[in-house]
Design a protein around this motif. Structure first.
Motif, PDB file in Angstrom:
ATOM      1  N   ALA A  81      -4.893   0.365   2.687  1.00  0.00           N
ATOM      2  CA  ALA A  81      -5.601   1.055   1.336  1.00  0.00           C
ATOM      3  C   ALA A  81      -4.445   2.363   2.203  1.00  0.00           C
ATOM      4  O   ALA A  81      -5.231   2.963   2.814  1.00  0.00           O
ATOM      5  CB  ALA A  81      -7.091   0.782   1.901  1.00  0.00           C
ATOM      6  N   GLU A  82      -4.392   2.683   0.166  1.00  0.00           N
ATOM      7  CA  GLU A  82      -3.765   3.539   0.467  1.00  0.00           C
ATOM      8  C   GLU A  82      -4.311   4.906  -1.042  1.00  0.00           C
ATOM      9  O   GLU A  82      -4.792   4.596  -1.699  1.00  0.00           O
ATOM     10  CB  GLU A  82      -2.487   3.849   0.031  1.00  0.00           C
TER      11      GLU A  82
ATOM     12  N   ASN B 215       4.343  -8.833  -4.846  1.00  0.00           N
ATOM     13  CA  ASN B 215       3.164  -9.348  -4.790  1.00  0.00           C
ATOM     14  C   ASN B 215       2.609  -8.819  -3.384  1.00  0.00           C
ATOM     15  O   ASN B 215       1.821  -8.658  -2.578  1.00  0.00           O
ATOM     16  CB  ASN B 215       3.135 -10.571  -4.665  1.00  0.00           C
ATOM     17  N   ARG B 216       3.517  -7.809  -3.518  1.00  0.00           N
ATOM     18  CA  ARG B 216       3.306  -6.266  -1.917  1.00  0.00           C
ATOM     19  C   ARG B 216       2.073  -5.829  -2.339  1.00  0.00           C
ATOM     20  O   ARG B 216       2.289  -5.085  -1.113  1.00  0.00           O
ATOM     21  CB  ARG B 216       4.788  -6.037  -1.565  1.00  0.00           C
ATOM     22  N   ALA B 217       2.271  -4.472  -3.258  1.00  0.00           N
ATOM     23  CA  ALA B 217       1.642  -4.082  -3.511  1.00  0.00           C
ATOM     24  C   ALA B 217       1.038  -4.262  -4.800  1.00  0.00           C
ATOM     25  O   ALA B 217       0.684  -4.997  -6.140  1.00  0.00           O
ATOM     26  CB  ALA B 217       2.464  -2.707  -4.295  1.00  0.00           C
ATOM     27  N   ARG B 218      -0.685  -3.821  -4.451  1.00  0.00           N
ATOM     28  CA  ARG B 218      -1.683  -3.914  -5.778  1.00  0.00           C
ATOM     29  C   ARG B 218      -2.443  -2.943  -6.852  1.00  0.00           C
ATOM     30  O   ARG B 218      -3.000  -1.976  -5.254  1.00  0.00           O
ATOM     31  CB  ARG B 218      -3.235  -4.825  -4.588  1.00  0.00           C
ATOM     32  N   PHE B 219      -2.053  -2.270  -7.372  1.00  0.00           N
ATOM     33  CA  PHE B 219      -2.480  -1.098  -8.125  1.00  0.00           C
ATOM     34  C   PHE B 219      -3.207  -1.322  -8.288  1.00  0.00           C
ATOM     35  O   PHE B 219      -4.042  -1.342  -9.486  1.00  0.00           O
ATOM     36  CB  PHE B 219      -1.132  -0.612  -8.653  1.00  0.00           C
ATOM     37  N   ILE B 220      -4.484   0.363  -8.410  1.00  0.00           N
ATOM     38  CA  ILE B 220      -5.665   0.449  -8.834  1.00  0.00           C
ATOM     39  C   ILE B 220      -6.229   1.226  -9.619  1.00  0.00           C
ATOM     40  O   ILE B 220      -6.023   2.280  -8.263  1.00  0.00           O
ATOM     41  CB  ILE B 220      -6.632  -0.251  -7.889  1.00  0.00           C
TER      42      ILE B 220
ATOM     43  N   THR C 162      -2.624   0.106  -3.166  1.00  0.00           N
ATOM     44  CA  THR C 162      -3.336   2.068  -3.468  1.00  0.00           C
ATOM     45  C   THR C 162      -3.773   2.047  -4.604  1.00  0.00           C
ATOM     46  O   THR C 162      -3.808   1.337  -5.548  1.00  0.00           O
ATOM     47  CB  THR C 162      -2.042   2.019  -4.215  1.00  0.00           C
ATOM     48  N   VAL C 163      -4.414   3.670  -4.367  1.00  0.00           N
ATOM     49  CA  VAL C 163      -5.300   3.449  -5.898  1.00  0.00           C
ATOM     50  C   VAL C 163      -4.978   4.972  -5.935  1.00  0.00           C
ATOM     51  O   VAL C 163      -4.699   5.725  -5.115  1.00  0.00           O
ATOM     52  CB  VAL C 163      -6.147   3.925  -4.743  1.00  0.00           C
TER      53      VAL C 163
END
Length: 264
Positions: free
Chosen positions: A112-113, A160-165, A137-138
């Motif tokens: 989590a970033e 699919n290696r990163a989830r941007f929120i 990553t937020v």
């Protein structure tokens, strides 16, 4: 060349007492740093515990070499340029290399970033993570995350290696799974660092890492005189992490200071 180095070393040696007095106020024992309580340990002169070593020109050169030791590719340079144009501060190359190393050391699958920026730190984290790892990553600025998405793609990482929120970290973090992360990297609002720590301890599995960027605050963390609230928060964070029985801490002198701790 030898004369020039001699003059440089002489100047630095001359300034050493001033630096020492700023960090350690005159007393019978070394004074507290950042409001930390003084040590009760017995210190012999040979140990020189709590005394600053002189920072010579050679040491400065060594640190500069270490910061540039891991070369950055075109995608990272592009992300740095986008961050510069947006007025954002990116992690240094040395800090990025340390993040890459730490992610690899814990064999991170879930990271989590806090603070996407334009993707510089995220690229380094992804390079250190497992091939099937996912970076969550937020960031409150969706436009910055779009730059990061492009940078990740240019670095060869699948979508699919990163989830941007998008959103404020303290609104997003409570929605993430307990004990579901191997590493939490915090590079957000310094006024909220203590809240980030509390959330990180909930998010991390035992043996996981929490990492804070910017612990030195450009030297202000150990500076004398009145300091802004964000620096006072950093000092409290440093003290809290160091004294927590649930954490094994270390403060790495890379970039602007990388505070790391393993959750027991």
């Amino acid at each position: 060349m030898r004369l020039r180095q001699h003059l440089l070393d002489t100047q630095v040696h001359a300034s050493a007492p001033v630096l020492s007095r700023a960090l350690f106020p005159p007393s019978s024992t070394p004074g507290p740093i950042c409001g930390f309580p003084p040590s009760t340990d017995t210190v012999t002169p040979k140990q020189s515990r709590g005394q600053e070593r002189v920072i010579t020109g050679n040491r400065q050169t060594s640190w500069a070499f270490a910061d540039a030791y891991v070369a950055e590719d075109d995608a990272l340079r592009w992300a740095r340029e986008r961050a510069r144009e947006a007025g954002l501060r990116s992690v240094s190359p040395g800090t990025g290399a340390a993040l890459r190393l730490l992610a690899a050391a814990v064999d991170a699958k879930a990271v989590a970033e806090i603070g996407t920026g334009c993707g510089v730190s995220g690229i380094h984290l992804l390079h250190g993570m497992r091939p099937d790892g996912v970076l969550t990553t937020v960031d409150p600025e969706p436009e910055h995350q779009q730059f990061a998405r492009q940078a990740f793609r240019a670095s060869g990482f699948a979508g699919n290696r990163a989830r941007f929120i998008p959103g404020r970290a303290l609104d997003v973090l409570p929605r993430l799974a307990d004990a579901g992360y191997d590493l939490v990297f915090c590079d957000g609002d310094r006024l909220e660092v203590l809240d980030y720590l509390a959330e990180s301890l909930r998010l991390l599995r035992p043996g996981g890492l929490v990492v804070f960027e910017g612990a030195f605050a450009n030297g202000r963390t150990v500076g004398s005189g009145p300091q802004p609230t964000e620096v006072l928060r950093l000092r409290e964070l440093l003290r809290t992490v160091r004294e927590s029985p649930d954490l094994v801490p270390s403060l790495l002198p890379v970039g602007d200071g990388l505070l790391c701790a393993v959750r027991r």
